[in-house]
Design a protein around this motif. Structure first.
Motif, short mmCIF file in Angstrom:
data_model
loop_
_atom_site.label_atom_id
_atom_site.label_comp_id
_atom_site.label_asym_id
_atom_site.label_seq_id
_atom_site.Cartn_x
_atom_site.Cartn_y
_atom_site.Cartn_z
N ALA A 61 -51.45 -71.75 33.65
CA ALA A 61 -51.40 -72.34 32.31
C ALA A 61 -50.57 -71.47 31.36
CB ALA A 61 -52.82 -72.50 31.77
N VAL A 62 -50.78 -70.14 31.43
CA VAL A 62 -50.01 -69.23 30.58
C VAL A 62 -48.56 -69.17 31.05
CG1 VAL A 62 -49.96 -66.95 29.53
CG2 VAL A 62 -52.11 -67.90 30.32
N ASN A 63 -48.36 -69.24 32.35
CA ASN A 63 -47.00 -69.26 32.90
C ASN A 63 -46.21 -70.42 32.30
OD1 ASN A 63 -44.86 -70.17 34.79
ND2 ASN A 63 -45.57 -68.49 36.10
N LEU A 64 -46.77 -71.60 32.33
CA LEU A 64 -46.08 -72.78 31.82
C LEU A 64 -45.80 -72.66 30.32
CD1 LEU A 64 -48.10 -75.48 33.77
CD2 LEU A 64 -45.64 -75.10 33.99
N ALA A 65 -46.81 -72.22 29.56
CA ALA A 65 -46.63 -72.09 28.12
C ALA A 65 -45.55 -71.05 27.80
CB ALA A 65 -47.96 -71.71 27.46
N THR A 66 -45.55 -69.95 28.54
CA THR A 66 -44.56 -68.89 28.31
C THR A 66 -43.16 -69.38 28.63
OG1 THR A 66 -46.22 -67.21 28.82
CG2 THR A 66 -43.91 -66.53 28.93
N ARG A 67 -43.01 -70.06 29.75
CA ARG A 67 -41.69 -70.60 30.11
C ARG A 67 -41.21 -71.61 29.07
NH1 ARG A 67 -42.41 -73.28 35.59
NH2 ARG A 67 -40.25 -73.89 35.18
N ALA A 68 -42.11 -72.47 28.59
CA ALA A 68 -41.72 -73.45 27.58
C ALA A 68 -41.30 -72.77 26.30
CB ALA A 68 -42.88 -74.41 27.31
N GLY B 99 -46.54 -74.07 24.29
CA GLY B 99 -45.42 -73.14 24.31
C GLY B 99 -44.26 -73.58 23.46
N ILE B 100 -43.97 -74.87 23.46
CA ILE B 100 -42.86 -75.39 22.66
C ILE B 100 -43.14 -75.17 21.17
CG2 ILE B 100 -41.72 -77.52 21.92
CD1 ILE B 100 -41.94 -78.53 24.79
N ILE B 101 -44.32 -75.57 20.71
CA ILE B 101 -44.63 -75.44 19.28
C ILE B 101 -44.65 -73.98 18.86
CG2 ILE B 101 -46.36 -75.89 17.50
CD1 ILE B 101 -47.19 -78.38 19.08
N THR B 102 -45.23 -73.10 19.71
CA THR B 102 -45.25 -71.67 19.39
C THR B 102 -43.84 -71.11 19.30
OG1 THR B 102 -47.36 -71.49 20.59
CG2 THR B 102 -46.20 -69.44 20.08
N GLY B 103 -42.98 -71.52 20.22
CA GLY B 103 -41.59 -71.06 20.19
C GLY B 103 -40.85 -71.49 18.93
N LEU B 104 -41.13 -72.69 18.46
CA LEU B 104 -40.49 -73.16 17.22
C LEU B 104 -41.03 -72.39 16.02
CD1 LEU B 104 -40.45 -77.01 17.93
CD2 LEU B 104 -38.50 -75.46 17.96
N LEU B 105 -42.34 -72.12 16.01
CA LEU B 105 -42.91 -71.32 14.92
C LEU B 105 -42.28 -69.92 14.88
CD1 LEU B 105 -46.72 -72.17 15.18
CD2 LEU B 105 -45.18 -72.81 13.31
N ALA B 106 -42.03 -69.35 16.05
CA ALA B 106 -41.42 -68.02 16.11
C ALA B 106 -40.01 -68.03 15.52
CB ALA B 106 -41.38 -67.53 17.56
N ILE C 24 -44.21 -81.62 14.66
CA ILE C 24 -43.51 -82.91 14.81
C ILE C 24 -42.32 -82.78 15.75
CG2 ILE C 24 -42.18 -84.67 13.59
CD1 ILE C 24 -43.90 -84.09 11.10
N PHE C 25 -41.49 -81.76 15.52
CA PHE C 25 -40.29 -81.56 16.34
C PHE C 25 -40.69 -81.20 17.77
CE2 PHE C 25 -36.04 -79.03 16.61
CZ PHE C 25 -35.44 -80.09 17.24
N GLY C 26 -41.72 -80.34 17.91
CA GLY C 26 -42.15 -79.94 19.23
C GLY C 26 -42.69 -81.09 20.05
N VAL C 27 -43.51 -81.93 19.43
CA VAL C 27 -44.05 -83.09 20.14
C VAL C 27 -42.92 -84.03 20.55
CG1 VAL C 27 -45.42 -85.19 19.82
CG2 VAL C 27 -46.35 -82.98 19.12
#
Length: 512
Positions: free
Chosen positions: A262-269, A444-451, A461-464
């Motif tokens: 689960a963390v692997n996928l989120a990190t890669r995203a 992972g996508i939403i976290t990456g955009l926040l970063a 919205i953009f991440g979804v």
């Protein structure tokens, strides 16, 4: 795209009539011509039998006007007036007279006489009830609707399937026409997107009937439908003289023995959506899988081998995603609470993080403003309690969002993002994404955009949208059944390219 309530649609009609100095009949004619042209373009004079069921209000008036245009183009038309009330709208009566002038005599159906025959290869145009319906139809009208539903004919509904309410769930499923296609005027309707109501139609399409754009520009609505052109303005282009630090350091916290994936996928995203640096915080058992499986990521480990017991972060991340695969053991909850006490970074909470919040609701008070929660329906229910229907679910979600000062991402067939009392309904995604790990990818996508300094609502919205678009690209290549979360991650970059491809330029370069 704004989604109007029934009251707002009526106001838009009145505003248009006054501003454009036209009659209500002229506006009805626009609607009828829009549907006729849609049908005529596809049928091209095909001698197929067309049955038009018309109520006695303005929706029925639309149906009568459509029948007139079909008749004038020599289609084989049978018109039925569903005589459920003694009241008639003036525009219905006007179009009924026009129909009679053309020697097209409707069959009047009532409580005593409501039999008809529809062939399996015929077409039904459903114009019985419109957006103003607020109570169940009479028993004989319900029987009529059931006859339509039992036929094998193609059913086209005008504006909304007859029997559907705009703001509540029908009491009985058989009260509503099951439409193959809905042609809706100017704006989609909220029930088109909810699990308990969207099943009454296979597809829908919006017809522009020229309602005045000044009204649409100024009206405040409770819900928006989010497509490509709604998310494009959010995009932050990359500049030439930047480096990895420009795009933020994100931290993904989660995992336990057997659930490091689960963390692997989120990190890669998170990496694939553009975060400059990504660190995964995992129990010791996750070190080798993350370090070898994602060489681009850094790894911090907990003191314990199989679970997280104390979250110690030696730097200040721009954004943190937490909860994926963590479990809810006592020591994990203690670590989670300690983390919330100290955290000042932008935050996304998913999976077991949400389950811990539902077990310890007092922890909601410790969330920083702008926190993004990403529950699936069962996780949402644990947070807000049971609901009677989908409309009540949305109101409960709005209340929670307001309470925490954050953003709720209600995952589903049409993921709905809720913040500040407003909902944003996503247009991308497909059933193939109902697969293990898909939600971890979204976190992972939403976290990456926040970063990367996207605001929390924009990131959600953009991440979804990107998540769903990547899922659509994956499905187009693999089919529904073979979609996996890893493939969705692999197509995030292609989703960015697709977002800009038809517009010509991205970062000053041609992409088509």
């Amino acid at each position: 795209m704004k989604i109007l309530s029934a009251a707002q649609i009526y106001k838009a009609d009145k505003f248009t009539i006054a501003k454009q100095q036209i009659t209500s009949d002229a506006l009805m004619e626009r609607a009828a011509l829009g549907i006729f042209n849609w049908m005529h373009e596809r049928l091209q004079g095909n001698p197929i039998k067309i049955h038009l069921f018309c109520g006695i209000g303005n929706n029925g008036g639309d149906g009568l006007a459509i029948a007139r245009h079909l008749k004038e183009h020599e289609y084989d038309v049978q018109v039925y007036v569903v005589n459920y009330s003694e009241k008639r709208s003036k525009d219905f009566l006007l179009n009924l007279n026009r129909l009679k002038e053309r020697k097209l005599w409707p069959d009047f159906l009532d409580k005593e006489h409501h039999s008809f025959t529809i062939g399996p290869d015929d077409i039904v145009v459903d114009a019985i009830f419109g957006i103003g319906l607020n109570r169940s139809p009479s028993p004989w009208v319900r029987n009529l609707i059931q006859q339509i539903n039992r036929s094998s004919a193609f059913v086209l509904s005008v504006d909304i399937p007859s029997g559907m309410f705009m703001d509540s769930v029908p009491e009985f499923p058989d009260n509503v026409v099951h439409a193959n296609y809905v042609l809706s005027f100017q704006s989609p309707k909220l029930p088109f997107f909810l699990p308990q109501t969207a099943g009454y139609m296979n597809e829908w399409e919006i017809l522009d009937i020229g309602l005045d754009q000044e009204y649409f520009a100024n009206v405040e609505v409770d819900y928006h439908f989010v497509g490509k052109f709604e998310v494009l303005p959010f995009y932050k282009p990359r500049l030439k003289f930047t480096h990895k630090g420009t795009y933020g350091h994100a931290l993904m916290i989660g995992g336990s023995y057997g659930k490091i994936g689960a963390v692997n996928l989120a990190t890669r995203a998170c990496l694939n959506v553009g975060a400059g640096l990504v660190t995964a915080y995992v129990p010791k058992c996750g070190y080798v899988p993350i370090q070898t499986g994602i060489p681009e990521a850094m790894v911090l480990t907990d003191a314990m081998e199989n679970t997280i017991s104390k979250i110690e972060i030696p730097f200040e991340p721009k954004a943190i995603g937490i909860g994926m695969g963590m479990g809810t053991k006592k020591e994990v909850i203690t670590a989670f609470e300690g983390f919330l006490e100290k955290n000042t970074s932008k935050l996304v909470i998913d999976a077991d993080g949400l389950n811990m919040l539902s077990q310890r609701p007092e922890l909601l008070e410790k969330l920083p403003l702008g926190t993004v929660l990403t529950p699936h329906p069962k996780e949402l229910e644990r947070l807000v309690g049971p609901w009677g229907n989908d409309f009540e679910k949305l109101e409960k979600a709005k209340a929670l969002s307001k309470n925490i000062g954050g953003v709720l991402v209600i995952k589903g067939a049409h993921t709905i993002i809720v913040a500040n009392g407003t909902g944003y309904i996503n247009s991308t995604g497909n059933p193939g994404m109902a697969t293990a790990g898909s939600g971890d990818v979204l976190t992972g996508i939403i976290t990456g955009l926040l970063a990367q300094d996207y605001e929390p609502l924009q990131a959600a919205i953009f991440g979804v949208y990107l998540h769903g678009l990547s899922g659509d690209i994956t499905t187009s290549r693999a089919g529904y059944e073979a979609v996996t979360a890893g493939k969705i991650v692999g197509n995030i970059g292609t989703a960015f390219v697709e977002l800009f491809r038809k517009d010509g330029n991205r970062n000053g370069q041609k992409t088509d």
